[in-house]
Design a protein around this motif. Sequence first.
Motif, PDB file in Angstrom:
ATOM      1  N   LYS A  58       7.355  91.624  56.777  1.00  0.00           N
ATOM      2  CA  LYS A  58       8.389  90.369  56.495  1.00  0.00           C
ATOM      3  C   LYS A  58       8.306  89.463  57.983  1.00  0.00           C
ATOM      4  O   LYS A  58       8.126  88.370  58.162  1.00  0.00           O
ATOM      5  N   ASN A 100       7.131  85.841  58.919  1.00  0.00           N
ATOM      6  CA  ASN A 100       8.018  84.979  59.537  1.00  0.00           C
ATOM      7  C   ASN A 100       7.293  84.412  60.888  1.00  0.00           C
ATOM      8  O   ASN A 100       7.445  82.883  60.890  1.00  0.00           O
ATOM      9  N   TYR A 130       7.661  87.738  49.189  1.00  0.00           N
ATOM     10  CA  TYR A 130       7.817  86.674  50.466  1.00  0.00           C
ATOM     11  C   TYR A 130       7.171  85.193  49.901  1.00  0.00           C
ATOM     12  O   TYR A 130       7.817  84.517  50.228  1.00  0.00           O
ATOM     13  N   GLN A 131       6.147  85.480  49.167  1.00  0.00           N
ATOM     14  CA  GLN A 131       5.531  84.031  49.003  1.00  0.00           C
ATOM     15  C   GLN A 131       6.738  83.437  47.831  1.00  0.00           C
ATOM     16  O   GLN A 131       6.626  82.189  47.776  1.00  0.00           O
ATOM     17  N   GLN A 179       9.630  83.645  47.703  1.00  0.00           N
ATOM     18  CA  GLN A 179      10.807  83.193  48.659  1.00  0.00           C
ATOM     19  C   GLN A 179      10.421  82.002  49.470  1.00  0.00           C
ATOM     20  O   GLN A 179      11.281  81.275  50.127  1.00  0.00           O
ATOM     21  N   ASN A 180       9.138  81.757  49.827  1.00  0.00           N
ATOM     22  CA  ASN A 180       8.592  80.653  50.585  1.00  0.00           C
ATOM     23  C   ASN A 180       7.307  79.749  50.119  1.00  0.00           C
ATOM     24  O   ASN A 180       6.416  80.185  50.273  1.00  0.00           O
TER      25      ASN A 180
END
Length: 372
Positions: free
Chosen positions: A62, A66, A100-101, A103-104
């Motif tokens: 992660k 970032n 992660y994708q 969330q972003n």
Amino acid sequence: MSSTLGRDKPGSEKLGLMICGHGSRNRGAVKQFAQLAEGLRARFPDWPVEYGYLEFANPVIKDGLNKLREKGCTHVLAVPGMLFAAGHAKNDIPSVLNTYQAQNPGMKISYGRELAVDMRMVRAAGARIQDAIDAAETSVPLHDTLLMVIGRGASDPDANSNVAKITRLLWEGFGFGWAETAYSGVTFPLVAPGLEHAAKLGYKRIIVFPYFLFTGVLVQRIYTATDTVAAAHPEIEFLKAGYLNDHPQVIDTMADRVQEILQGQNLMNCQMCKYREQVLGFEAEIGLAQESHHHHVEGLGAEAECTLCDEICTGACEKQVRAAAHHHHHHDQANGHSHDHGHSHDHGHDHHHHPYPHADHPLGPKSMDKTG
């Protein structure tokens, strides 16, 4: 290599590269993975390149993602720094990337495949074995030599079978008299019983080659077992070959995995995957959910780092574990009770590993328990 590799698509997206590793408690292994990442940075000078780990070490995956997002990357090419596609490459890393994708949503993540069975990897392995032969004080004909390839070991029979395929390619490539495959954990045969079996076959020399990317306690376990078996068989010469590390052919293979993503050829070989097919003995695992089992040890960093040795693993942690197990064994006997107080050893985490159907194999992990 394609002339477009390493450049952003004009007027569209900003590409970045993410190298995903497992992580280790050993400083040397973490350092060597970072060196591999530096080797890939040199191959893709026009892109931001970051790396991260599933567990035990920092940065975690992660954190690397970032950094790429902060550098303006809109499309990340993620490759697993792993030899074969077992649970980590098939489940754990994709789970982290998918989360992660989600969330972003402004960042697209494309996942590449593992290093796999590749002739460049075989050439890198061959170079490590040849180094061991060249460094030997005596000359032994190849037909009088047995090659023992040691894989990591997994609860995925497809990944384990790939180690055996590497063994066969090296066996035929060199023309050794014989070759065997063993594993450092999880499956069978383990290193010691595998070497004991090999010692009975009558060869003058046995070359032990850990098919591992980096150092760590597992590689040291292999070398320690080799020393133990060698001491019991002084009539046989044992050579310990080095592991793969950042051999140029390894970096070439990983760079090609990145290119495969751009060309739409980044598919894992799922023909014998236990999550998709009825693999003999593993039928109950078809269609299991894709989830990571590493959240509880993600990014422990210095907290998880082994402090018993420096960059070169000495196996001191294994001795400590065996000593503690021996102490508990006698303590429990003295108090007339067992250590199993009716609780499971998942320590309150909600992940679940499907039981390995051959966990009781006499040449598997239970054969390592010599503390009693």
